[in-house]
Design a protein around this motif. Structure first.
Motif, PDB file in Angstrom:
ATOM      1  N   GLY A 230       0.804  -1.216   0.000  1.00 45.05           N
ATOM      2  CA  GLY A 230       0.000   0.000   0.000  1.00 45.05           C
ATOM      3  C   GLY A 230       0.836   1.264   0.000  1.00 45.05           C
ATOM      4  N   THR A 231       0.184   2.389   0.229  1.00 42.59           N
ATOM      5  CA  THR A 231       0.834   3.693   0.308  1.00 42.59           C
ATOM      6  C   THR A 231       1.065   4.006   1.774  1.00 42.59           C
ATOM      7  OG1 THR A 231      -0.328   4.399  -1.671  1.00 42.59           O
ATOM      8  CG2 THR A 231       0.623   6.133  -0.299  1.00 42.59           C
ATOM      9  N   VAL A 232       2.266   4.501   2.091  1.00 37.68           N
ATOM     10  CA  VAL A 232       2.649   4.672   3.493  1.00 37.68           C
ATOM     11  C   VAL A 232       3.586   5.863   3.648  1.00 37.68           C
ATOM     12  CG1 VAL A 232       4.603   3.064   3.301  1.00 37.68           C
ATOM     13  CG2 VAL A 232       3.515   3.421   5.521  1.00 37.68           C
ATOM     14  N   ALA A 233       3.526   6.489   4.820  1.00 34.15           N
ATOM     15  CA  ALA A 233       4.483   7.514   5.221  1.00 34.15           C
ATOM     16  C   ALA A 233       4.616   7.475   6.743  1.00 34.15           C
ATOM     17  CB  ALA A 233       4.051   8.897   4.758  1.00 34.15           C
ATOM     18  N   VAL A 234       5.831   7.627   7.224  1.00 36.05           N
ATOM     19  CA  VAL A 234       6.113   7.612   8.659  1.00 36.05           C
ATOM     20  C   VAL A 234       5.945   9.020   9.222  1.00 36.05           C
ATOM     21  CG1 VAL A 234       7.860   7.153  10.434  1.00 36.05           C
ATOM     22  CG2 VAL A 234       7.729   5.696   8.393  1.00 36.05           C
ATOM     23  N   TRP A 235       5.253   9.115  10.362  1.00 40.21           N
ATOM     24  CA  TRP A 235       5.081  10.387  11.065  1.00 40.21           C
ATOM     25  C   TRP A 235       5.329  10.192  12.549  1.00 40.21           C
ATOM     26  CZ3 TRP A 235       0.778  11.139  14.449  1.00 40.21           C
ATOM     27  CH2 TRP A 235      -0.207  10.141  14.397  1.00 40.21           C
ATOM     28  N   ARG A 236       5.521  11.309  13.240  1.00 37.74           N
ATOM     29  CA  ARG A 236       5.740  11.282  14.692  1.00 37.74           C
ATOM     30  C   ARG A 236       4.682  12.127  15.392  1.00 37.74           C
ATOM     31  NH1 ARG A 236      11.126   9.901  16.708  1.00 37.74           N
ATOM     32  NH2 ARG A 236      12.422   9.441  14.908  1.00 37.74           N
ATOM     33  N   ASP A 237       4.260  11.643  16.546  1.00 34.05           N
ATOM     34  CA  ASP A 237       3.416  12.489  17.386  1.00 34.05           C
ATOM     35  C   ASP A 237       4.329  13.434  18.183  1.00 34.05           C
ATOM     36  OD1 ASP A 237       4.329  11.131  19.689  1.00 34.05           O
ATOM     37  OD2 ASP A 237       2.497   9.976  19.924  1.00 34.05           O
ATOM     38  N   PRO A 238       3.774  14.396  18.903  1.00 39.46           N
ATOM     39  CA  PRO A 238       4.619  15.354  19.629  1.00 39.46           C
ATOM     40  C   PRO A 238       5.463  14.732  20.739  1.00 39.46           C
ATOM     41  CG  PRO A 238       2.339  16.114  19.583  1.00 39.46           C
ATOM     42  CD  PRO A 238       2.364  14.733  19.016  1.00 39.46           C
ATOM     43  N   PHE A 239       5.184  13.481  21.071  1.00 40.70           N
ATOM     44  CA  PHE A 239       5.871  12.810  22.158  1.00 40.70           C
ATOM     45  C   PHE A 239       7.000  11.908  21.654  1.00 40.70           C
ATOM     46  CE2 PHE A 239       1.284  13.233  22.830  1.00 40.70           C
ATOM     47  CZ  PHE A 239       1.331  14.369  23.614  1.00 40.70           C
ATOM     48  N   GLY A 240       7.168  11.854  20.325  1.00 42.15           N
ATOM     49  CA  GLY A 240       8.258  11.087  19.723  1.00 42.15           C
ATOM     50  C   GLY A 240       7.875   9.709  19.221  1.00 42.15           C
ATOM     51  N   ASN A 241       6.623   9.308  19.379  1.00 46.26           N
ATOM     52  CA  ASN A 241       6.193   7.991  18.904  1.00 46.26           C
ATOM     53  C   ASN A 241       6.111   7.993  17.385  1.00 46.26           C
ATOM     54  OD1 ASN A 241       5.587   6.687  21.537  1.00 46.26           O
ATOM     55  ND2 ASN A 241       4.213   8.427  21.677  1.00 46.26           N
ATOM     56  N   ARG A 242       6.674   6.959  16.766  1.00 42.68           N
ATOM     57  CA  ARG A 242       6.676   6.841  15.316  1.00 42.68           C
ATOM     58  C   ARG A 242       5.489   5.995  14.871  1.00 42.68           C
ATOM     59  NH1 ARG A 242      11.499   4.576  12.906  1.00 42.68           N
ATOM     60  NH2 ARG A 242      11.183   6.008  11.185  1.00 42.68           N
ATOM     61  N   TRP A 243       4.787   6.501  13.872  1.00 44.50           N
ATOM     62  CA  TRP A 243       3.591   5.892  13.315  1.00 44.50           C
ATOM     63  C   TRP A 243       3.756   5.716  11.806  1.00 44.50           C
ATOM     64  CZ3 TRP A 243      -1.480   5.475  15.546  1.00 44.50           C
ATOM     65  CH2 TRP A 243      -1.602   5.970  16.850  1.00 44.50           C
ATOM     66  N   ASP A 244       3.035   4.767  11.243  1.00 46.32           N
ATOM     67  CA  ASP A 244       2.794   4.713   9.800  1.00 46.32           C
ATOM     68  C   ASP A 244       1.382   5.205   9.557  1.00 46.32           C
ATOM     69  OD1 ASP A 244       5.190   3.694   8.836  1.00 46.32           O
ATOM     70  OD2 ASP A 244       4.412   1.686   8.439  1.00 46.32           O
ATOM     71  N   LEU A 245       1.220   6.120   8.610  1.00 52.62           N
ATOM     72  CA  LEU A 245      -0.086   6.377   8.007  1.00 52.62           C
ATOM     73  C   LEU A 245      -0.096   5.492   6.777  1.00 52.62           C
ATOM     74  CD1 LEU A 245      -2.779   7.896   7.728  1.00 52.62           C
ATOM     75  CD2 LEU A 245      -1.542   9.612   6.377  1.00 52.62           C
TER      76      LEU A 245
END
Length: 127
Positions: A108-123
């Protein structure tokens, strides 16, 4: 039948986390129950009926040290979208920090982002 109900996410402050997820990203505050010295705070992404996050305020040095590194520096949370382009643009408009441009993978389509607390997520929007 079994399903994953929730995952706890250690944060520095309940209200700051609610402000980010619910205020900026439009998540639903499903529960916020005062339990004396702590709260039971459960949030859901927009449109979700299950698969929630429990916001857990860090207590003590060991938990405080885990904020933003609960997954050892890896992406540990995956936010699925049925409209990647729209959600990506909306998140950028809200000041979400993406570590990379969207990429297309076999799944699929994906991009890594961070919340303000430093946790890394994939959208991610699955193929």
């Amino acid at each position: 039948m079994q399903y994953l109900h929730a995952v706890a996410l250690v944060v520095p402050d309940y209200d700051a986390a609610i402000g980010f997820y619910c205020g900026r990203l439009g998540w639903q505050l499903a529960e916020d129950i005062d339990q004396g010295r702590k709260r039971w705070v459960r949030i859901l992404p927009p449109g979700a009926s299950q698969g929630s996050l429990i916001l857990a305020r860090a207590e003590g040095p060991e938990q405080e040290a885990a904020i933003g590194s609960q997954f050892g520096g890896r992406v540990g949370l995956f936010l699925a979208s049925d409209d990647f382009a729209s959600d990506h643009a909306a998140m950028q408009d809200q000041g979400v920090l993406f570590e990379e441009a969207p990429r297309h993978e076999p799944y699929g389509t994906v991009a890594v982002w961070r919340d303000p607390f430093g946790n890394r997520w994939d959208l991610i929007q699955f193929a």
